[in-house]
Structure formats: structure tokens, C-alpha cells
Design a protein around this motif. Structure first.
Motif, PDB file in Angstrom:
ATOM      1  N   SER A  58     -32.879 -24.371 -12.185  1.00 38.41           N
ATOM      2  CA  SER A  58     -32.130 -25.739 -11.690  1.00 38.41           C
ATOM      3  C   SER A  58     -32.922 -26.708 -12.829  1.00 38.41           C
ATOM      4  CB  SER A  58     -32.030 -26.077 -10.447  1.00 38.41           C
ATOM      5  OG  SER A  58     -33.350 -26.221  -9.879  1.00 38.41           O
ATOM      6  N   ASP A  59     -32.246 -27.848 -13.114  1.00 36.23           N
ATOM      7  CA  ASP A  59     -32.868 -28.892 -13.696  1.00 36.23           C
ATOM      8  C   ASP A  59     -33.713 -29.772 -12.799  1.00 36.23           C
ATOM      9  OD1 ASP A  59     -31.617 -28.171 -16.122  1.00 36.23           O
ATOM     10  OD2 ASP A  59     -29.811 -29.234 -15.679  1.00 36.23           O
ATOM     11  N   TYR A  60     -33.159 -29.820 -11.443  1.00 34.53           N
ATOM     12  CA  TYR A  60     -33.906 -30.678 -10.514  1.00 34.53           C
ATOM     13  C   TYR A  60     -34.140 -29.863  -9.249  1.00 34.53           C
ATOM     14  CZ  TYR A  60     -32.061 -34.665 -13.417  1.00 34.53           C
ATOM     15  OH  TYR A  60     -31.986 -35.481 -14.395  1.00 34.53           O
ATOM     16  N   LEU A  61     -35.311 -29.978  -8.696  1.00 35.81           N
ATOM     17  CA  LEU A  61     -35.606 -29.294  -7.481  1.00 35.81           C
ATOM     18  C   LEU A  61     -36.124 -30.510  -6.783  1.00 35.81           C
ATOM     19  CD1 LEU A  61     -35.820 -26.864  -5.383  1.00 35.81           C
ATOM     20  CD2 LEU A  61     -38.246 -26.697  -6.510  1.00 35.81           C
ATOM     21  N   TYR A  62     -35.277 -30.616  -5.402  1.00 36.96           N
ATOM     22  CA  TYR A  62     -35.746 -31.773  -4.621  1.00 36.96           C
ATOM     23  C   TYR A  62     -36.154 -31.162  -3.240  1.00 36.96           C
ATOM     24  CZ  TYR A  62     -33.285 -34.851  -7.766  1.00 36.96           C
ATOM     25  OH  TYR A  62     -32.780 -35.352  -8.788  1.00 36.96           O
ATOM     26  N   LEU A  63     -37.305 -31.767  -2.789  1.00 34.02           N
ATOM     27  CA  LEU A  63     -38.107 -31.093  -1.604  1.00 34.02           C
ATOM     28  C   LEU A  63     -37.839 -31.990  -0.403  1.00 34.02           C
ATOM     29  CD1 LEU A  63     -41.295 -29.496  -3.304  1.00 34.02           C
ATOM     30  CD2 LEU A  63     -39.161 -28.301  -2.928  1.00 34.02           C
ATOM     31  N   VAL A  64     -37.082 -31.783   0.326  1.00 33.05           N
ATOM     32  CA  VAL A  64     -36.524 -33.034   1.384  1.00 33.05           C
ATOM     33  C   VAL A  64     -37.159 -32.920   2.740  1.00 33.05           C
ATOM     34  CG1 VAL A  64     -34.767 -34.303   2.047  1.00 33.05           C
ATOM     35  CG2 VAL A  64     -34.246 -32.885   0.082  1.00 33.05           C
ATOM     36  N   GLY A  65     -38.609 -32.829   2.733  1.00 32.54           N
ATOM     37  CA  GLY A  65     -39.428 -32.868   3.823  1.00 32.54           C
ATOM     38  C   GLY A  65     -39.822 -31.703   4.820  1.00 32.54           C
TER      39      GLY A  65
END
Length: 301
Positions: A58-65
């Protein structure tokens, strides 16, 4: 939609996943949101997450806590190779061009002190807004700031924590038995939680609090975690159409939120038998405001 055990034929149910003969395909996305991994906890399904990360891009990887469970590590040091490998994989993705943003939660709140800083290609933030391919604005936050609006009182909160620990222990025992019989992972904890009125009340209150906050921020979608209850649903707040997306977790549900290359939003759930993240719910954002605002049926894993 409530999670139920996967139904398979007896022969396939007992066929180890390592016997799959078809090649595994790389799953490609524009953005991924993952939360509540709880590395350092014995209940973390690190092997499942690692396999997904190794076979997706993926272009973005968000780690949401709550990526690392500092609370659990303070009680007992538990850090197997699979947990270490998840961290190494995330760092590898960040070094190879994936834009990684980490929003600390309550279990890894020590990292909140480093908000707005960067570490080995990873950006730390308390909140973050992602602009989708279709030009929509996605607010992301862990969600622990809404605890005071959810808990009925301190006694219920403590009781809930103890009961959840018991459910996770039962989850481990059941998974061990199912694994020896060749059956895939299935969350007993999630199944029971969805049938307890107090738990449902807390889930609804939490969702409402997150949506009210997102409406004030004038965004199109809010992505959160924290309560270990995956969901993708549409709501009308003061004549404003909002999408509520909860990542779920990698302790009992093994779910995440994804934005496809076409700009749609999906709730995905890991399937231990196919070794793929499969779509539970999908919302098409390209025509989000073309029709009159009508909240749609909720999609819950």
C-alpha cells in the motif's frame, strides 16, 4: 452482521493451510488502517498480521494505536520472534517508500510524548487526516479519549476488563482445540460480546461519541480502534453524511480498514484458511454525495 464460524466440508476443514496448492496473490491497496495489535500480549495474532503484511502492499500504512501493549509487558515480558518480526516488517515498509503514520493509543501511550516527530521513516501524531483518492478527508484517532463518555461507572469498567481477560483466555483454549482439529480461527470472545446488552450499549455510546467529534471536524470519514469491535457504517449527523470505520483488532477479530486503488473503503477480515484478507463490507465513495443523505445499514464483522 455477526461473526459465525466458517462452514466447510469435513475434508477441507481438516486440511492444513500449508497444503494450499494455489499461489498466494499480492493484495494491493492505496491505504491501510491497522490498530490494537497488542504486540507483547499473549493473545496477539502476530503470525496472521505478519503474513498479511508480507503479502500486501500500500502507499499508506496507518497504525491507529495500541500496536505495542506496554501494559501487558509491565505485567509479564512476552516478546516472541513473531512480534519482533512485525516491528521489523513495519520498519522495512517505511524504508521502502510506504508512508507510515503511528497514532499511539492508551496501551502504548508513552509514545504520545513524541507526537509530531519522525523515527526511521515513521511519523508519530495524536491525530491525522488522510486525503483519499476521491478527495475525501479521513480523520483518524485511536479513540481512548472517549472513554469517559462510554463507561457507565468505574466498577463496570473494572468488571469489564476482568471479564474480557477471561473471554480471551477461553478464546485461546478454543483456538488450540480447533487448530488440532484443522479448523480455522474463530473468535468466541467477539461472539459472546455481541450478545451482552451492556457491551452493546458501550459500543453504541462509543460510536456516537466518535461520530459527534468527527462531525465537528467537518470530515467525510473517521477511522478509530480501541474497543476491539470492527465496523464500517454510514450515518447522518446534522444532515452531514459520515462514515464510521473501526479497525477492530488483531487479538480476537483480525480485521482492518482499507482504501482500494479505486477509492472505495473496505472492512477486511483475515481468513486463516485462504491466507487472505477478505472483504466483510464495502462502501463506494465515488458517488458518496450524489444521492440524498440516508444512513445505511451498519456493517459489523
Amino acid at each position: 452482521m455477526t461473526t459465525h464460524p466458517h462452514k466447510t466440508t469435513p475434508r477441507l476443514a481438516r486440511q492444513p493451510v500449508s497444503h494450499l496448492t494455489h499461489p498466494l496473490q499480492m493484495q494491493t491497496f492505496h491505504a491501510l488502517w491497522i490498530s490494537d495489535v497488542h504486540l507483547g500480549s499473549i493473545d496477539c495474532k502476530a503470525e496472521f498480521l505478519l503474513h498479511f503484511l508480507n503479502h500486501s502492499q500500500s502507499d499508506y500504512l496507518y497504525l491507529v494505536g495500541d500496536i505495542v501493549d506496554v501494559w501487558a509487558l509491565k505485567k509479564r515480558v512476552y516478546w516472541p520472534d513473531s512480534h519482533d518480526n512485525v516491528i521489523k516488517k513495519i520498519l522495512e515498509l517505511a524504508s521502502n517508500g510506504t508512508q507510515v503514520v503511528f497514532i499511539p493509543g492508551n496501551h502504548d501511550e508513552a509514545f504520545k510524548a513524541y507526537a509530531d516527530s519522525h523515527f526511521r521513516g515513521i511519523t508519530l501524531a495524536k491525530q491525522h487526516i488522510h486525503e483519499s483518492i476521491t478527495g475525501k478527508r479521513f480523520l483518524m484517532l485511536h479513540g481512548d479519549q472517549f472513554d469517559s463518555q462510554v463507561c457507565v461507572n468505574r466498577a463496570y469498567a473494572k468488571l469489564g476488563d476482568h471479564l474480557y481477560d477471561v473471554l480471551l483466555w477461553l478464546n485461546r483454549q478454543l483456538h488450540a482445540v480447533r487448530s488440532t482439529m484443522g479448523y480455522p480461527y474463530w473468535s468466541l470472545a467477539s461472539y459472546i460480546k455481541l450478545r451482552v446488552n451492556k457491551a452493546q450499549q458501550a459500543i453504541n455510546q462509543y460510536r456516537d461519541a466518535v461520530l459527534r467529534y468527527a462531525a465537528k471536524k467537518q470530515v467525510d470519514m473517521v477511522v478509530c480502534g480501541h474497543i476491539h469491535q470492527p465496523e464500517l457504517s454510514e450515518h447522518s449527523i446534522n444532515q452531514q453524511l459520515l462514515i464510521y470505520a473501526n479497525d477492530g483488532d488483531w487479538v480476537e477479530n483480525c480485521t482492518l480498514i482499507a482504501e482500494t486503488l479505486e477509492g472505495d473503503v473496505q472492512l477486511l477480515k483475515w481468513n486463516e484458511q485462504t491466507l487472505q484478507a477478505e472483504t466483510v463490507a464495502n462502501i463506494v465513495l465515488r458517488h458518496m454525495h450524489d444521492n440524498p443523505i440516508t444512513p445505511k445499514k451498519q456493517h459489523v464483522a
